[in-house]
Design a protein around this motif. Structure first.
Motif, PDB file in Angstrom:
ATOM      1  N   MET A 146      19.756   4.249 -13.932  1.00 43.84           N
ATOM      2  CA  MET A 146      18.478   4.900 -14.186  1.00 43.84           C
ATOM      3  C   MET A 146      17.549   3.938 -14.900  1.00 43.84           C
ATOM      4  O   MET A 146      17.907   3.375 -15.920  1.00 43.84           O
ATOM      5  CB  MET A 146      18.700   6.138 -15.077  1.00 43.84           C
ATOM      6  N   ASP A 147      16.372   3.759 -14.351  1.00 42.87           N
ATOM      7  CA  ASP A 147      15.413   2.861 -14.977  1.00 42.87           C
ATOM      8  C   ASP A 147      14.396   3.672 -15.752  1.00 42.87           C
ATOM      9  O   ASP A 147      13.543   4.332 -15.183  1.00 42.87           O
ATOM     10  CB  ASP A 147      14.707   2.018 -13.911  1.00 42.87           C
ATOM     11  N   HIS A 148      14.537   3.655 -17.066  1.00 41.68           N
ATOM     12  CA  HIS A 148      13.609   4.402 -17.899  1.00 41.68           C
ATOM     13  C   HIS A 148      12.448   3.531 -18.340  1.00 41.68           C
ATOM     14  O   HIS A 148      11.563   3.993 -19.021  1.00 41.68           O
ATOM     15  CB  HIS A 148      14.319   4.942 -19.154  1.00 41.68           C
ATOM     16  N   HIS A 149      12.482   2.251 -17.935  1.00 40.01           N
ATOM     17  CA  HIS A 149      11.496   1.326 -18.489  1.00 40.01           C
ATOM     18  C   HIS A 149      10.079   1.761 -18.169  1.00 40.01           C
ATOM     19  O   HIS A 149       9.194   1.661 -18.997  1.00 40.01           O
ATOM     20  CB  HIS A 149      11.764  -0.094 -17.987  1.00 40.01           C
ATOM     21  N   SER A 150       9.880   2.293 -16.956  1.00 41.54           N
ATOM     22  CA  SER A 150       8.533   2.698 -16.558  1.00 41.54           C
ATOM     23  C   SER A 150       7.995   3.795 -17.471  1.00 41.54           C
ATOM     24  O   SER A 150       6.810   3.916 -17.678  1.00 41.54           O
ATOM     25  CB  SER A 150       8.545   3.185 -15.116  1.00 41.54           C
ATOM     26  N   THR A 151       8.905   4.616 -18.039  1.00 36.53           N
ATOM     27  CA  THR A 151       8.438   5.719 -18.878  1.00 36.53           C
ATOM     28  C   THR A 151       8.160   5.258 -20.306  1.00 36.53           C
ATOM     29  O   THR A 151       7.513   5.958 -21.061  1.00 36.53           O
ATOM     30  CB  THR A 151       9.470   6.850 -18.929  1.00 36.53           C
ATOM     31  N   ASN A 152       8.667   4.088 -20.658  1.00 36.05           N
ATOM     32  CA  ASN A 152       8.483   3.657 -22.041  1.00 36.05           C
ATOM     33  C   ASN A 152       7.146   3.005 -22.288  1.00 36.05           C
ATOM     34  O   ASN A 152       6.641   3.024 -23.389  1.00 36.05           O
ATOM     35  CB  ASN A 152       9.555   2.633 -22.431  1.00 36.05           C
ATOM     36  N   SER A 153       6.588   2.420 -21.240  1.00 35.07           N
ATOM     37  CA  SER A 153       5.319   1.709 -21.340  1.00 35.07           C
ATOM     38  C   SER A 153       5.267   0.866 -22.610  1.00 35.07           C
ATOM     39  O   SER A 153       4.387   1.004 -23.422  1.00 35.07           O
ATOM     40  CB  SER A 153       4.151   2.697 -21.289  1.00 35.07           C
ATOM     41  N   PRO A 174       7.046  10.098 -16.521  1.00 26.99           N
ATOM     42  CA  PRO A 174       6.323   8.830 -16.378  1.00 26.99           C
ATOM     43  C   PRO A 174       4.883   8.971 -16.876  1.00 26.99           C
ATOM     44  O   PRO A 174       4.242   9.986 -16.644  1.00 26.99           O
ATOM     45  CB  PRO A 174       6.360   8.568 -14.865  1.00 26.99           C
ATOM     46  N   ILE A 175       4.425   7.963 -17.584  1.00 29.07           N
ATOM     47  CA  ILE A 175       3.082   7.998 -18.160  1.00 29.07           C
ATOM     48  C   ILE A 175       2.202   7.024 -17.392  1.00 29.07           C
ATOM     49  O   ILE A 175       2.578   5.861 -17.228  1.00 29.07           O
ATOM     50  CB  ILE A 175       3.142   7.586 -19.648  1.00 29.07           C
ATOM     51  N   PRO A 176       1.030   7.472 -16.913  1.00 28.26           N
ATOM     52  CA  PRO A 176       0.126   6.530 -16.243  1.00 28.26           C
ATOM     53  C   PRO A 176      -0.228   5.387 -17.189  1.00 28.26           C
ATOM     54  O   PRO A 176      -0.479   5.628 -18.377  1.00 28.26           O
ATOM     55  CB  PRO A 176      -1.110   7.377 -15.927  1.00 28.26           C
ATOM     56  N   ALA A 177      -0.231   4.179 -16.668  1.00 31.90           N
ATOM     57  CA  ALA A 177      -0.427   2.994 -17.518  1.00 31.90           C
ATOM     58  C   ALA A 177      -1.693   3.094 -18.363  1.00 31.90           C
ATOM     59  O   ALA A 177      -1.700   2.694 -19.529  1.00 31.90           O
ATOM     60  CB  ALA A 177      -0.458   1.734 -16.663  1.00 31.90           C
ATOM     61  N   GLU A 178      -2.769   3.647 -17.798  1.00 27.93           N
ATOM     62  CA  GLU A 178      -4.026   3.677 -18.552  1.00 27.93           C
ATOM     63  C   GLU A 178      -3.996   4.681 -19.704  1.00 27.93           C
ATOM     64  O   GLU A 178      -4.831   4.647 -20.591  1.00 27.93           O
ATOM     65  CB  GLU A 178      -5.217   3.966 -17.623  1.00 27.93           C
ATOM     66  N   GLU A 179      -3.006   5.597 -19.709  1.00 29.05           N
ATOM     67  CA  GLU A 179      -2.896   6.579 -20.792  1.00 29.05           C
ATOM     68  C   GLU A 179      -1.895   6.156 -21.863  1.00 29.05           C
ATOM     69  O   GLU A 179      -1.900   6.693 -22.965  1.00 29.05           O
ATOM     70  CB  GLU A 179      -2.485   7.949 -20.233  1.00 29.05           C
ATOM     71  N   ALA A 180      -1.015   5.219 -21.544  1.00 26.46           N
ATOM     72  CA  ALA A 180       0.068   4.834 -22.441  1.00 26.46           C
ATOM     73  C   ALA A 180      -0.475   4.398 -23.800  1.00 26.46           C
ATOM     74  O   ALA A 180      -1.382   3.573 -23.888  1.00 26.46           O
ATOM     75  CB  ALA A 180       0.887   3.705 -21.825  1.00 26.46           C
ATOM     76  N   GLY A 181       0.051   4.999 -24.838  1.00 28.87           N
ATOM     77  CA  GLY A 181      -0.352   4.650 -26.190  1.00 28.87           C
ATOM     78  C   GLY A 181      -1.662   5.285 -26.615  1.00 28.87           C
ATOM     79  O   GLY A 181      -2.081   5.136 -27.762  1.00 28.87           O
ATOM     80  N   LEU A 182      -2.306   6.017 -25.702  1.00 37.47           N
ATOM     81  CA  LEU A 182      -3.609   6.610 -26.013  1.00 37.47           C
ATOM     82  C   LEU A 182      -3.595   8.130 -25.898  1.00 37.47           C
ATOM     83  O   LEU A 182      -4.129   8.826 -26.755  1.00 37.47           O
ATOM     84  CB  LEU A 182      -4.682   6.042 -25.075  1.00 37.47           C
ATOM     85  N   VAL A 183      -2.986   8.641 -24.819  1.00 38.07           N
ATOM     86  CA  VAL A 183      -3.018  10.078 -24.549  1.00 38.07           C
ATOM     87  C   VAL A 183      -1.592  10.581 -24.361  1.00 38.07           C
ATOM     88  O   VAL A 183      -0.781   9.921 -23.706  1.00 38.07           O
ATOM     89  CB  VAL A 183      -3.843  10.363 -23.267  1.00 38.07           C
ATOM     90  N   VAL A 184      -1.286  11.743 -24.950  1.00 39.39           N
ATOM     91  CA  VAL A 184       0.005  12.392 -24.716  1.00 39.39           C
ATOM     92  C   VAL A 184      -0.289  13.735 -24.052  1.00 39.39           C
ATOM     93  O   VAL A 184      -0.907  14.613 -24.666  1.00 39.39           O
ATOM     94  CB  VAL A 184       0.786  12.621 -26.035  1.00 39.39           C
ATOM     95  N   ARG A 185       0.132  13.890 -22.796  1.00 36.63           N
ATOM     96  CA  ARG A 185      -0.087  15.145 -22.085  1.00 36.63           C
ATOM     97  C   ARG A 185       0.891  16.199 -22.585  1.00 36.63           C
ATOM     98  O   ARG A 185       2.030  15.881 -22.945  1.00 36.63           O
ATOM     99  CB  ARG A 185       0.096  14.937 -20.574  1.00 36.63           C
TER     100      ARG A 185
END
Length: 189
Positions: A1-8, A74-85
């Protein structure tokens, strides 16, 4: 399982923040994990990706739930670190005492953390909590009884409170859940 994409790029920063909150050096944590300082340093800089077993072990040593150490959505790259849905909040704690906590902050790298806390009906914390923090909470819905030191308060929606290192307990003896926003500095999770 690749969780890396979700960690941003936040897993390493979160691990570093948790380690520091526990007062551990890189060398101390690496020793407890029986891993090299170099490996841990790479994980903290997001240069190396820990396995699920590594995360379980890190979680156990840092007393943090493994769910904290990777996101579920998964968090869209442009939201990472800025927005939490709303549906992408990370769960904190065990939920054991009838308290469901979700991280509203994008990660643990600020000087404080913001938590969405739901206190289930007829629930209470088992033991008094005392931690070296400053905390402010704001009750959105429901009612909540809060013991701070020797005093007990019943909070209603719109009420807020502050705890500065005093021992405290919460009790929800009512039939409705209570929901609060809780700001804690420094981050404890």
């Amino acid at each position: 399982m690749d969780h890396h994409s979700t960690n941003s790029q936040s897993l390493g920063a979160d691990l570093r923040a948790l380690r520091r909150a526990r007062g551990l050096t890189l060398a101390e944590l690496a020793a407890r994990l029986e891993r090299s300082v170099g490996w841990l340093s790479q994980v903290e800089r997001d240069l190396s990706e820990p396995s699920i077993d590594d995360l379980r072990q890190i979680g156990a040593v840092l007393e943090a739930p493994i769910s904290m150490l990777f996101g579920h959505t998964p968090i869209p790259a442009e939201e990472a670190g800025l927005v939490v849905r709303r549906d992408a909040r990370r769960r904190l704690g065990s939920g054991a005492a009838g308290l469901v906590e979700e991280l509203l902050s994008p990660d643990l790298t600020d000087d404080f953390e913001m938590v969405h806390s739901t206190f289930l009906p007829r629930s209470e914390i088992g033991e008094t909590v005392r931690r070296p923090t400053q905390e402010v909470g704001y009750l959105i819905t429901g009612r909540l009884d809060l013991e701070i030191g020797a005093r007990r308060f019943t909070l209603e929606p719109g009420d807020s409170f502050r705890i500065r290192g005093e021992p405290f307990r919460w009790i929800n003896p009512y039939d409705e859940p209570a929901v609060a926003i809780w700001v804690i500095a420094p981050p404890v999770y």
